[in-house]
Design an enzyme around this catalytic site. Sequence first.
Site, mmCIF file in Angstrom:
data_model
loop_
_atom_site.group_PDB
_atom_site.id
_atom_site.type_symbol
_atom_site.label_atom_id
_atom_site.label_comp_id
_atom_site.label_asym_id
_atom_site.label_seq_id
_atom_site.Cartn_x
_atom_site.Cartn_y
_atom_site.Cartn_z
ATOM 1 N N LYS A 69 0.862 -1.179 0.000
ATOM 2 C CA LYS A 69 0.000 0.000 0.000
ATOM 3 C C LYS A 69 0.902 1.234 0.000
ATOM 4 O O LYS A 69 1.594 1.508 0.981
ATOM 5 C CB LYS A 69 -0.919 0.018 1.226
ATOM 6 C CG LYS A 69 -1.930 1.158 1.191
ATOM 7 C CD LYS A 69 -2.844 1.132 2.408
ATOM 8 C CE LYS A 69 -3.947 2.170 2.270
ATOM 9 N NZ LYS A 69 -3.420 3.545 2.138
ATOM 10 N N ASP A 115 2.010 5.193 -0.011
ATOM 11 C CA ASP A 115 1.570 6.382 0.724
ATOM 12 C C ASP A 115 1.895 7.610 -0.117
ATOM 13 O O ASP A 115 2.959 8.210 0.006
ATOM 14 C CB ASP A 115 2.299 6.435 2.068
ATOM 15 C CG ASP A 115 1.775 7.539 2.961
ATOM 16 O OD1 ASP A 115 0.716 8.111 2.632
ATOM 17 O OD2 ASP A 115 2.412 7.826 3.993
#
Length: 325
Positions: free
Chosen positions: A45, A47
Site C-alpha cells: 500500500k 503512501d
Amino acid sequence: MARRTSKKKPPDLPPLDPIPARVDPCLATLVGEPPKRPDWAFEVKWDGYRLAVHIEPGRVRILTRGGYDWTERFPTIVDVARRLAVKTAIFDGEAVVLDDKGRSDFGMLQRALGRLPSAVEARAIVFYAFDLIYLNGRDLRRLPLRERRRLLEPLVAGREGAVRLSEEVQADGDEFFRVACEHGLEGIIAKHAEKPYRSGRGEWWQKITCKRRDSFVIVGFEPSTVPDHLGRLLLAARKNDDLVYVGGCGTGWSHDLSRELHNVLASIVTKNPAVSLRRKNAVFTEPMLVAEVEYRAWTDDGKLRHASFKGIRELADDSTIFALR
C-alpha cells in the site's frame, strides 16, 4: 484462366473504444485482515497521491483522484510516459517519494511538490503503476485484473526511473501483512484477480492497514508556547453536509515543520469557525486544508485517540474526507 476474385465481404472489425477523458478510480475497502482465498493477489500500500496517467496523441495528462489536472507538477513522470511503447493508454497508480529504506513517505512527497520548504527535489517523485485501464484504442476495464496486469507488466516492468511497476506478490496474505508492518509500511492491498475494473469502492479491492489512517479537515489550531509554532491541530469530519469537530492532533511534526505549518495556517485565519467549538486558545481557520492523520481508535464521545500528523493536502485535492455515520 483468369483468377476468380471473391465477392465475399471481409469480416467487420470491432470498433475502437474512444479514450475516456477521465475514469473514476477503483477504491479499496478497509478490512481487518487479508483474504485467504487463492484468487487474490497482494501489493504494497503506497503512501502518496493516486494518479491516472493519460497518454494521448501529442500529449500526456496527469489527473488526480478527484479529476484535477496536475500534469505540470510531475514533469519527470510526463517525460518518461511520452517514451513508453504505447500510442494511447491510461495507467492507474500512485505517485510517491521513497525514503532511504525504500518506503513511501507522504511528507517527502509534499515537499517535492513544493507544498513546504525542502531540499527534496521534484525528480525524486516516482509513479508506481498498478493497473492499466486503456491501451491502444481498447478499453480494458471489462477484462479481469490478471489480464490487465498481463498487458501492463511488459510496458513498465524492470524500469528504475520515474515510472515503475507496482509488483504483485503471490504470498500468504497474513504473512505478507505481518512483514509489511514490521518494515514500517502503511499496509497492503489485496485485489481479486478475476474481477473487472469498477469505479468506486467495492469488495474486489481491499486494504489492510497497520494502523488506522484517514483524512480530516483542519478547522483551526492552538499555538505552541514557543512563539510562531504549532501546538495542536483542530480537526473535523464530514457528517451529511456539515463539518463536525473530532478532536485534535498535537504530534507528528518536527520543530521546523511546526513553524512552517503555523505560518501556513496563520495565513487563513477566520473569525467564522467551520465547527461549533469553544476552546480557550483556539485559532480558527478557513476549512481549506486537509490533514492526513494516523490514529489508534475512536473514543466513546467521537474523538480521535492517539492521533499523529502525517501530512497535509489542499481540500480541493482530496475527495476522501472521513465521514461520520
